[in-house]
Design a protein around this motif. Sequence first.
Motif, short mmCIF file in Angstrom:
data_model
loop_
_atom_site.label_atom_id
_atom_site.label_comp_id
_atom_site.label_asym_id
_atom_site.label_seq_id
_atom_site.Cartn_x
_atom_site.Cartn_y
_atom_site.Cartn_z
N LEU A 215 0.59 -1.34 0.07
CA LEU A 215 0.02 0.04 -0.10
C LEU A 215 0.82 1.43 0.23
O LEU A 215 0.51 2.32 -0.77
CB LEU A 215 -0.76 0.06 1.17
CG LEU A 215 -2.12 -1.13 1.14
CD1 LEU A 215 -2.57 -0.99 2.69
CD2 LEU A 215 -2.86 -1.05 0.01
N GLN A 216 1.83 1.22 0.57
CA GLN A 216 2.72 2.49 0.61
C GLN A 216 3.55 2.64 -0.46
O GLN A 216 3.72 3.74 -0.65
CB GLN A 216 3.75 2.31 1.89
CG GLN A 216 3.35 2.47 3.18
CD GLN A 216 4.26 2.12 4.29
OE1 GLN A 216 5.20 1.37 4.05
NE2 GLN A 216 3.91 2.56 5.49
N ASP A 217 3.66 1.60 -1.22
CA ASP A 217 4.36 1.86 -2.80
C ASP A 217 3.46 2.71 -3.58
O ASP A 217 3.87 3.20 -4.38
CB ASP A 217 4.28 0.27 -3.24
CG ASP A 217 5.66 -0.25 -2.93
OD1 ASP A 217 6.54 0.29 -2.36
OD2 ASP A 217 5.93 -1.45 -3.13
N TYR A 218 2.30 2.62 -3.35
CA TYR A 218 1.10 3.44 -4.16
C TYR A 218 1.08 4.87 -3.34
O TYR A 218 -0.04 5.70 -3.85
CB TYR A 218 -0.16 2.63 -4.20
CG TYR A 218 0.12 1.61 -5.27
CD1 TYR A 218 -0.34 1.83 -6.42
CD2 TYR A 218 0.51 0.24 -4.84
CE1 TYR A 218 0.14 0.70 -7.31
CE2 TYR A 218 0.68 -0.82 -5.60
CZ TYR A 218 0.40 -0.52 -6.81
OH TYR A 218 0.57 -1.60 -7.85
N ASP A 219 1.62 5.34 -2.55
CA ASP A 219 1.53 6.38 -1.78
C ASP A 219 0.28 6.83 -1.14
O ASP A 219 -0.18 7.79 -1.12
CB ASP A 219 1.77 7.70 -2.86
CG ASP A 219 3.33 7.83 -3.14
OD1 ASP A 219 3.94 7.31 -2.31
OD2 ASP A 219 3.68 8.14 -4.12
N ARG A 512 5.34 10.66 -12.30
CA ARG A 512 5.41 11.37 -10.89
C ARG A 512 4.10 11.99 -10.78
O ARG A 512 3.91 12.03 -9.77
CB ARG A 512 6.77 12.25 -11.12
CG ARG A 512 6.82 12.84 -9.32
CD ARG A 512 8.05 13.92 -9.34
NE ARG A 512 9.20 13.38 -9.75
CZ ARG A 512 10.16 13.82 -10.81
NH1 ARG A 512 9.35 14.48 -11.66
NH2 ARG A 512 11.07 13.27 -11.08
N GLU A 513 3.77 12.67 -11.61
CA GLU A 513 2.64 13.48 -11.62
C GLU A 513 1.06 12.79 -11.36
O GLU A 513 0.46 12.94 -10.35
CB GLU A 513 2.53 14.37 -12.68
CG GLU A 513 1.09 15.31 -12.75
CD GLU A 513 0.99 16.11 -13.96
OE1 GLU A 513 -0.04 16.45 -14.51
OE2 GLU A 513 1.88 16.35 -14.83
N PHE A 555 0.33 -0.59 -17.45
CA PHE A 555 0.50 0.63 -16.66
C PHE A 555 1.95 1.03 -15.86
O PHE A 555 2.54 -0.08 -15.50
CB PHE A 555 -0.71 0.67 -15.51
CG PHE A 555 -1.82 0.45 -16.07
CD1 PHE A 555 -2.88 1.51 -15.96
CD2 PHE A 555 -2.44 -0.97 -15.99
CE1 PHE A 555 -4.14 1.47 -16.49
CE2 PHE A 555 -3.95 -0.83 -16.49
CZ PHE A 555 -4.63 0.09 -16.90
N LEU A 556 2.19 2.18 -15.97
CA LEU A 556 3.44 2.66 -15.29
C LEU A 556 3.02 3.24 -13.96
O LEU A 556 2.29 4.05 -13.73
CB LEU A 556 4.32 3.49 -16.23
CG LEU A 556 4.56 2.90 -17.67
CD1 LEU A 556 5.29 3.95 -18.36
CD2 LEU A 556 5.23 1.74 -17.71
N GLN A 557 3.97 2.89 -13.01
CA GLN A 557 3.86 3.25 -11.62
C GLN A 557 4.99 4.10 -11.09
O GLN A 557 5.98 3.79 -11.38
CB GLN A 557 3.17 2.32 -10.60
CG GLN A 557 3.24 2.68 -9.23
CD GLN A 557 3.69 1.34 -8.17
OE1 GLN A 557 3.62 0.09 -8.62
NE2 GLN A 557 3.94 1.68 -6.86
N TRP A 558 4.63 5.12 -10.37
CA TRP A 558 5.69 5.97 -9.97
C TRP A 558 6.14 5.36 -8.51
O TRP A 558 5.12 5.22 -7.74
CB TRP A 558 5.35 7.53 -9.58
CG TRP A 558 6.68 8.17 -8.93
CD1 TRP A 558 6.56 8.59 -7.56
CD2 TRP A 558 7.78 8.62 -9.62
NE1 TRP A 558 7.69 9.21 -7.35
CE2 TRP A 558 8.51 9.41 -8.47
CE3 TRP A 558 8.45 8.80 -10.81
CZ2 TRP A 558 9.82 10.02 -8.70
CZ3 TRP A 558 9.51 9.08 -11.13
CH2 TRP A 558 10.31 9.83 -10.09
#
Length: 562
Positions: A215-219, A512-513, A555-558
């Motif tokens: 969950l923290q990986d997804y902020d 990032r945005e 999908f690309l993840q920050w």
Amino acid sequence: MAFLRKLGAEATLPDDKTRPWFEWLSGRILDPRDIGKLTTRMHLRGIELDGREQAWLIVLAAIALDERAGEGRRTALKWLRAEPLEPDELDFLGLSAADNELRADATAQEINDLSFRRLQGLCLLASYYRPFLFCFDQTEFYASDPALIRTLGNCIDQLYVDLRNHLTVITTNQENWVTEIMPRIAEPQRDRLAPKIELEGIQIDGARELILSRLQDYDLDDAEIERFFADGWLEKVFDPLQQHGVRHLLMRAAERFRALAEPSAPPAPKASLDDLFLLQVNDVRSKQALIAYSPDALMWFVKDVGKGQPGVTVSRPAHRRYVTVEWAWPDRSVFFAFEGGDHWHRWGSIAREAVELAEAIPGRSVRTYVFRTPDLPKVPRPTWTAANREIATAEQKGFAIVALTLDQVCELHAARELYSNALQGNIPYGGTETLAFLQARFAPLLKSLAERPRPPSAGPTPQPAGKGAPPATTSSRQATAGQPANGQPAPDGAAAVELDAKRLRLVLETVREQKIVDITAVLGRLGDEALRDPLLRSVEVHPNLKAHPGPKTIFLQWRNTP
């Protein structure tokens, strides 16, 4: 010394500060006096490499000091894989003719012997750094081939006896290993195995830590995370059991996440095999290692998926050096050889074997194919005068070099991964059902290979190039699988380089945005759909980016990093 070790281990390209050090190190390796001193140091450590100590130093330096896609690194890896080198490749690395130990027409046993000596050399050199870990994975595939199981037993025994500084691990599924594989391994070879290590399930404290990390990986903020664990959800998952398999836990967590995101949405339906296959295709495409030439995947495809054709018999031809799989019908045969090298002598030998097969039974229709993937060097080369004549002759007897597209490579490799997941119980479909699905899906490709028309006459045989004459050419074609040959070389798709710095900055800003974004939106910002594969290569190596494949897109993840 610490600086030099770091320099050789980093994947970054040399800059103005480090380039002189790269050049200095290369000079030391190629200097006869310095390389002689280094060889002496190896002897003092008891490292004997069949008189090839200098060759090993040159090869390892080329790998450590060249760019990831550099010519020196590529050629050095060919030597490590025990492939024969051309004279210009030997000169490029600085090796002697004696260092080119394998004949281009070597037998399978000779190739195996030299390959094993390369492993022995690597393991001896591991005393300078750390031991090697070898892993036999996807062993569920072995169950269908008793000869392969016996070979596994022999290999385990040889690794145990003849290699130093290594650990070998075999990953298995309990039932498959105990009932289908172990009984077919000779008892003395079974005794080489240490007691099995069974994976334990995860307990509630570890489960909380794992889910929290995801969950923290997804902020997600603290309030959202608290909502996820609210109402004693995790305690209910572990009641009454004290532990769960990690896969089961993550599936339950995914259900929880979807339920909180869309409370009114019905439970997700069982994913279809078609969706699971498309997801696997995108997963393969997002990882460079999975799109590289894989003779195991291609051989599995023609053997297991190929069995789905009406009336076909699939077998291993006897007494053949290169051809290893045959599709046979009463009136015709299709043969397959698997070759990742690019030495002219070996390709001439393959062509001659194709002619022998075509002429073995008069009146019988025969085709012989060799697959090539986009990451491999193109063959044949215009300079292969004698080999090109043999290849041109073989083409008139049904021989073809089949150049697979990048899309086809992704699908073929995804098919094997999907089938492996079915055998391991990773998807809610069994192996038989999954294989039948794949045989139906690939039926058009199988039919095109089985019924590919013989190419028209290619005209006069090329003559040797004399003084002042242009380079020799060949009538040989690299045909795209499922399509007739057209004389045009296949594009270099899989060897995609990473994005340049300007484009990469734009990607970083976009991801990032938005935190998570469809790859098509990122390509839209870049303005070029053709940059998909360079983009994926950049994502794969960047610490802040991660690709998540889905059945319809990627999908690309920050990701925040320390």
